[in-house]
Design an enzyme around this catalytic site. Structure first.
Site, PDB file in Angstrom:
ATOM      1  N   ASP A 137       0.862  -1.168   0.000  1.00 34.02           N
ATOM      2  CA  ASP A 137       0.000   0.000   0.000  1.00 34.02           C
ATOM      3  C   ASP A 137       0.908   1.231   0.000  1.00 34.02           C
ATOM      4  O   ASP A 137       2.033   1.181   0.507  1.00 34.02           O
ATOM      5  CB  ASP A 137      -0.877  -0.025   1.254  1.00 34.02           C
ATOM      6  CG  ASP A 137      -1.661   1.254   1.412  1.00 34.02           C
ATOM      7  OD1 ASP A 137      -2.321   1.657   0.444  1.00 34.02           O
ATOM      8  OD2 ASP A 137      -1.598   1.861   2.498  1.00 34.02           O
ATOM      9  N   ASP A 185      -0.887  -0.683   6.458  1.00 36.82           N
ATOM     10  CA  ASP A 185      -0.798  -0.102   7.795  1.00 36.82           C
ATOM     11  C   ASP A 185      -1.922  -0.572   8.703  1.00 36.82           C
ATOM     12  O   ASP A 185      -1.992  -0.176   9.861  1.00 36.82           O
ATOM     13  CB  ASP A 185      -0.757   1.427   7.734  1.00 36.82           C
ATOM     14  CG  ASP A 185      -1.995   2.007   7.061  1.00 36.82           C
ATOM     15  OD1 ASP A 185      -2.959   1.252   6.838  1.00 36.82           O
ATOM     16  OD2 ASP A 185      -1.987   3.211   6.755  1.00 36.82           O
ATOM     17  N   ASP A 207      -6.690  -1.326   5.247  1.00 35.49           N
ATOM     18  CA  ASP A 207      -6.258  -2.422   4.393  1.00 35.49           C
ATOM     19  C   ASP A 207      -6.691  -3.794   4.881  1.00 35.49           C
ATOM     20  O   ASP A 207      -6.222  -4.804   4.347  1.00 35.49           O
ATOM     21  CB  ASP A 207      -4.728  -2.399   4.264  1.00 35.49           C
ATOM     22  CG  ASP A 207      -4.232  -1.064   3.734  1.00 35.49           C
ATOM     23  OD1 ASP A 207      -4.862  -0.530   2.814  1.00 35.49           O
ATOM     24  OD2 ASP A 207      -3.232  -0.553   4.262  1.00 35.49           O
TER      25      ASP A 207
END
Length: 809
Positions: free
Chosen positions: A485, A695, A699
C-alpha cells in the site's frame, strides 16, 4: 482527482469472518513422548462431537481445543486425558499460575527426575562396560566378580526396575489403552532381550548366549538422548519463557493522584498488576517495569522498549506519551494512567499471538502426522516380519551368519565366558527384531515441525516480528509477489498541504477553512493535513453539518449554508459539477509531481484544488531493493491517480507496469485476488502467491485476501486480527527480515522432516539385517537405541541452530 486509499476510515474496516460460536480451551498436557502420543491425544479430544478442531504440540506440551461455546467442560477434557495416561491441566485466560508457573514447575520436576534416572543408568552402564572390557586391562576385576554373568544379570535387573521402570509402565499403559508409543517399543525390546538372556542363564544346556548388557545399554542411551532432548527443547523455548517473564507482577497504585505528591511516594499502595483497572493512576520508579499499558501524566523519563521493538535505544517519554506493559522505566519517576490492563495489554496480545503461533502446524507436517498415527503399529509389524524372515528363512539361506562382530558388544556365556556359544536362529532373529523395535523413532517426526516453529516464532517475538504460525511460514516460503500500500506504508503517513489553487474569487484562507470544516467529520490522514494547514495559519474552523462520506471518492457537508464537496473527479462528476480544462491541466501537473490532489467544490462550482504531499519512509528504497534481490516482484497498490502513484514508484525504482493505481479501499481485496488468479493484467496468465503490506487502518480486507498479510503496528487492532505477520517496530525493513526469518524457519522444518524420514527409512532396514549377508554389518539393539536417541536430539539441535540467523543479520 483521485484520493489516496486512506479515504476509507478505520471504522469501516472489519476483521475477517470468524465463527463467534466457538471458544478456545487450552490444556497443558504431560506424558507425551512421541508423535504417536500426539495422535492419541488428538483422537481422545476429537471424539466429542462438540469439538470442532484440535491442535496438539509435542514441543510445548499444549493442546488447543476449539469447541462450541459452553458445550464442552474443560475440566472433563483434562480428566479424560489424565485417565488415559496424559496428566493434563486446564489453563484459564486470567490465570498467571496456569500460564507459566505450573508448566514450568512440571518441566523442572521432569528434568530433575530425568537427570536422576540418567545418573543411575550411567553408573550401571559403566559397571557393565568394565565387566566387558576391564578384565583384559585389569585382571583383578575377575577376582572381584565384575565379569560374572550373575553380576551382569543383576545390573540388567536393576536397570529395568529403576531407570527403566517409568518407560516400561508407560509403554504398558499405552499398549493397554490401544495407543502404543515409543515407550511401548522400548519396553518390548528391553524386556525381550532380558527374558531371552535370563532363559539362557537358567537353562545353559540350551546353548544360548546371554546379552544382559543390551537392556542396560539400550536404557542408558535412550535416557541420555531424552535428557539431552529435554535440555534442547528448553533452549528452544527460551525466547518464549523470556517473553512470559516480561509480564509485570506488581504495580504502585496512586490512591489520590496529585502531581506534587506522587513522586514523594504519598498515597502509594503496591498491588498485583493484574488488579489494576483502566483509568487508575500508577507510580513507576526508575528500574521498574511498566505494569500496564497507559499514558504518562506527570514526569519525564526514558524507557527501554527493546522487548517490544527489538531496538536497544531508550525512548524519551513525556506527559501525553504512551507507555507499554513490560517495558522498563530507566531514568525518572513518572505517574501514568492505565488505558489497557490484563489480557488487553500489548504484551498480553503478543504473548497470546506467539503461543497460538506455536500450536499452528505447517501443512507439510500433515504427512508426518499421518505417518506417526500408524508408526508404532508399522514398526511392530516390521519387527515381527524381521523375526519371521530370519527365523524361518534367513538363517537357513545364510547358515554361517554371526552377529557378534561389528557394532555389537561382546556377549557373555552363561557359565563359562570363554566358551564359544553357537548363535541359534532364535537368538539371531530375536536380536534383529529387537533392533528394529528400538531403532525406529516417531519422536523425530513429532518434533520436526514444532521445535523449529518454537525457535522461529520466539526469535521473531524478541525482534518485534510476530509470525502467527507454521502455516504462515510455509506460505511465506512460496511467496513470489509483495504488494505495498502507498500512503502510510511506503510513505510516512504524515502528509502536508503544499499547494492551494483557486478558480473563483474565494481567498485561500477561506478555501482552507471550508475544507477543514468538511474534513472535521473524518479521521483521515489527508483530513489531518488540511486541519494542520488551517492551524498553522491560525484559521478558525466553521461549524459543519450533514456529513456524507463515499469511501474512495470524497466527503461532503453543509458549512454556513453552503454545500461543500471534497474529493476526486468522479465524486464531482457524480454531483454534476463541471471541470474546466485549466483545472484538469493544473491537477495533472500536481499529480505528476507525486502529489495527491483534492478538489473543492462550493454550491456545485469548482472553487479550487488542494495538493497534499507525503514523503517516502527513509527505509522504503532499501526495502524494495532487498526484496527484488530476493527474487520477489514488488507491486505498488494505491487509490491515488496513476500520475501520483507512478511518481512514487519511479523514486523507488518500481516499473510502471508494477503499479496498480486508482484502486479505492473497497476494491483492494479484488485487486489482490486478481493477482492470485492471474487476471490482473500485470502478470498475464500467471498466478501469484501474494503478500500484502499495509498499515492496518484501511487495508484489512486486502490483508485478509492476500496469501500472507503483513501489517505495520502503527495501524489499528484490526491488523492484529487480520494479518499473519505483525511488525511491532513499525519499520519497513522488518518486511524483509520477517520474510527471511520465515524462510529460514521453514527451511529448518523441511530439513528436520527430511532427516526424520531418512533416519527411519535407512535405520529400520539396517536394523533388520539388510546388509548382514553380504557385508556382515548389523545394528545391535544397543547401537540401535543410541541412534534412535541421536535422531531426536539432532532434530531439536538443528532447530536451535536457527538462532544463528540472528547473528547473520
Amino acid at each position: 482527482m483521485q484520493l489516496a486509499p486512506e479515504t476509507q476510515f478505520a471504522s469501516e474496516s472489519s476483521p475477517p469472518n470468524r465463527d463467534t460460536n466457538l471458544e478456545k480451551i487450552i490444556l497443558d498436557v504431560g506424558g507425551m513422548k512421541c508423535a504417536g502420543c500426539v495422535k492419541a491425544v488428538e483422537r481422545q479430544l476429537t471424539q466429542y462431537p462438540e469439538v470442532k478442531n484440535v491442535c496438539v504440540n509435542l514441543a510445548t506440551e499444549v493442546a488447543v481445543v476449539e469447541a462450541e461455546i459452553g458445550a464442552v467442560d474443560a475440566e472433563a477434557l483434562a480428566k479424560a486425558l489424565t485417565e488415559t495416561g496424559f496428566p493434563t491441566q486446564t489453563r484459564t485466560a486470567n490465570s498467571q499460575a496456569g500460564k507459566k508457573s505450573d508448566p514450568a514447575i512440571r518441566q523442572q520436576e521432569e528434568m530433575q527426575a530425568a537427570l536422576r534416572q540418567l545418573v543411575i543408568a550411567a553408573l550401571l552402564l559403566v559397571f557393565s562396560g568394565i565387566g566387558h572390557f576391564g578384565n583384559s586391562i585389569f585382571p583383578i576385576l575377575n577376582q572381584i566378580g565384575l565379569n560374572n554373568i550373575w553380576f551382569h544379570c543383576g545390573l540388567a535387573t536393576v536397570a529395568l526396575l529403576i531407570p527403566g521402570r517409568p518407560i516400561i509402565i508407560d509403554g504398558w499403559l499405552g499398549w493397554r489403552r490401544g495407543a502404543p508409543n515409543m515407550n511401548t517399543l522400548i519396553s518390548l525390546g528391553t524386556l525381550t532381550a532380558y527374558t531371552a538372556s535370563l532363559v539362557a542363564l537358567l537353562f545353559p544346556q540350551m546353548g544360548w548366549e546371554c546379552f544382559f548388557d543390551e537392556p542396560v545399554m539400550m536404557l542408558g542411551f535412550i535416557l541420555l538422548g531424552r535428557t539431552l532432548e529435554k535440555q534442547a527443547r528448553g533452549r528452544a523455548a527460551s525466547a518464549f519463557r523470556q517473553l512470559l517473564a516480561l509480564q509485570p507482577q506488581t504495580a504502585r497504585l496512586i490512591a489520590n493522584p496529585d502531581s506534587e505528591k506522587f513522586i514523594a511516594g504519598a498515597n502509594i499502595a503496591e498491588i498485583p498488576a493484574e488488579q489494576v483497572r483502566v483509568g487508575e493512576w500508577l507510580q513507576v520508579l526508575p528500574g521498574d517495569k511498566i505494569p500496564v499499558d497507559g499514558e504518562v501524566r506527570f514526569g519525564q523519563t526514558t524507557v527501554d522498549e527493546s522487548m517490544l521493538t527489538g531496538e536497544s535505544v531508550p525512548v524519551m517519554k513525556q506527559p501525553g506519551d504512551t507507555v507499554t506493559a513490560g517495558t522498563i522505566n530507566q531514568s525518572g519517576a513518572i505517574a501514568m494512567q492505565a488505558t489497557r490492563t490484563g489480557d488487553d495489554t500489548t504484551l498480553a496480545h503478543i504473548v497470546a499471538l506467539v503461543e497460538a503461533a506455536q500450536t499452528r502446524k505447517a501443512p507439510v507436517q500433515k504427512l508426518a502426522d499421518t505417518v506417526a498415527g500408524y508408526f508404532t503399529y508399522g514398526v511392530l509389524t516390521a519387527s515381527l516380519l524381521t523375526f519371521v524372515f530370519w527365523y524361518f528363512f534367513g538363517t537357513h539361506i545364510w547358515p554361517d551368519i554371526n552377529i557378534s562382530s561389528g557394532m555389537e558388544m561382546m556377549s557373555h556365556a552363561a557359565h563359562h565366558p570363554g566358551n564359544n556359544i553357537q548363535h541359534s536362529a532364535l537368538l539371531i532373529s530375536l536380536k534383529l527384531a529387537i533392533a528394529v523395535m528400538v531403532v525406529a523413532c516417531p519422536c523425530a517426526l513429532g518434533l520436526a515441525t514444532p521445535t523449529a516453529i518454537l525457535v522461529g516464532t520466539g526469535m521473531g517475538a524478541e525482534r518485534g516480528l510476530l509470525i502467527k504460525g507454521g502455516d504462515v511460514l510455509e506460505k511465506v516460503h512460496q511467496l513470489n509477489t509483495v504488494v505495498f500500500d502507498k500512503t502510510g506504508t511506503l510513505t510516512t503517513g504524515k502528509p502536508t498541504v503544499t499547494d492551494c489553487l483557486l478558480f473563483t474569487d474565494l481567498q485561500e484562507s477561506s478555501l482552507l477553512q471550508l475544507a477543514a470544516a468538511v474534513e472535521s467529520g473524518t479521521y483521515h490522514p489527508l483530513a489531518k493535513a488540511i486541519h494542520q494547514a488551517a492551524q498553522r495559519q491560525n484559521l478558525s474552523i466553521p461549524h459543519a453539518v450533514d456529513f456524507h462520506t463515499e469511501p474512495g471518492m470524497g466527503v461532503s457537508a453543509v458549512v454556513e449554508g453552503k454545500n461543500v464537496l471534497l474529493g476526486n473527479w468522479e465524486w464531482l462528476n457524480w454531483h454534476g459539477i463541471t471541470i474546466s480544462e485549466t483545472a484538469q491541466q493544473q491537477a495533472q501537473r500536481l499529480a505528476t509531481a507525486g502529489k495527491t490532489v483534492i478538489s473543492v467544490a462550493i454550491d456545485n462550482t469548482l472553487a479550487g484544488l488542494i495538493a497534499v504531499s507525503d514523503t517516502l519512509r527513509p527505509d522504503a528504497q532499501a526495502t524494495v531493493d532487498k526484496l527484488r534481490q530476493m527474487g520477489l516482484r514488488v507491486i505498488l497498490l494505491s487509490g491515488d491517480r496513476l500520475e501520483a502513484a507512478s511518481a512514487i514508484a519511479q523514486q523507488l525504482g518500481i516499473n510502471s507496469t508494477d503499479v496498480m493505481a486508482g484502486i479505492p479501499p473497497a476494491k483492494k481485496a479484488s485487486a489482490i485476488q486478481s493477482l492470485q488468479t492471474g487476471d490482473s493484467g500485470i502478470i498475464p496468465n500467471s498466478k501469484s502467491i501474494v503478500a500484502m503490506v499495509g498499515d492496518g487502518i484501511n487495508d484489512a480486507p486486502a490483508l485478509s485476501q492476500a496469501d500472507v498479510g503483513i501489517a505495520l503496528h502503527s495501524g489499528t487492532d484490526v491488523a492484529m486480527e487480520t494479518a499473519e505477520i505483525i511488525l511491532m517496530r513499525d519499520s519497513l525493513t522488518d518486511v524483509v527480515e520477517s520474510i527471511q526469518l520465515s524462510r529460514a524457519t521453514f527451511t529448518k522444518i523441511r530439513q528436520n522432516l527430511f532427516w526424520a524420514f531418512a533416519y527411519n527409512t535407512i535405520g529400520i532396514p539396517l536394523a533388520a539385517g539388510v546388509l548382514l549377508p553380504n557385508f556382515g554389518f548389523v545394528l545391535s539393539p544397543s547401537s540401535a537405541a543410541a541412534l534412535m536417541a541421536f535422531s531426536s536430539v539432532s532434530v531439536v539441535t538443528n532447530s536451535i541452530l536457527l538462532r544463528r540467523f540472528a547473528h547473520q543479520r
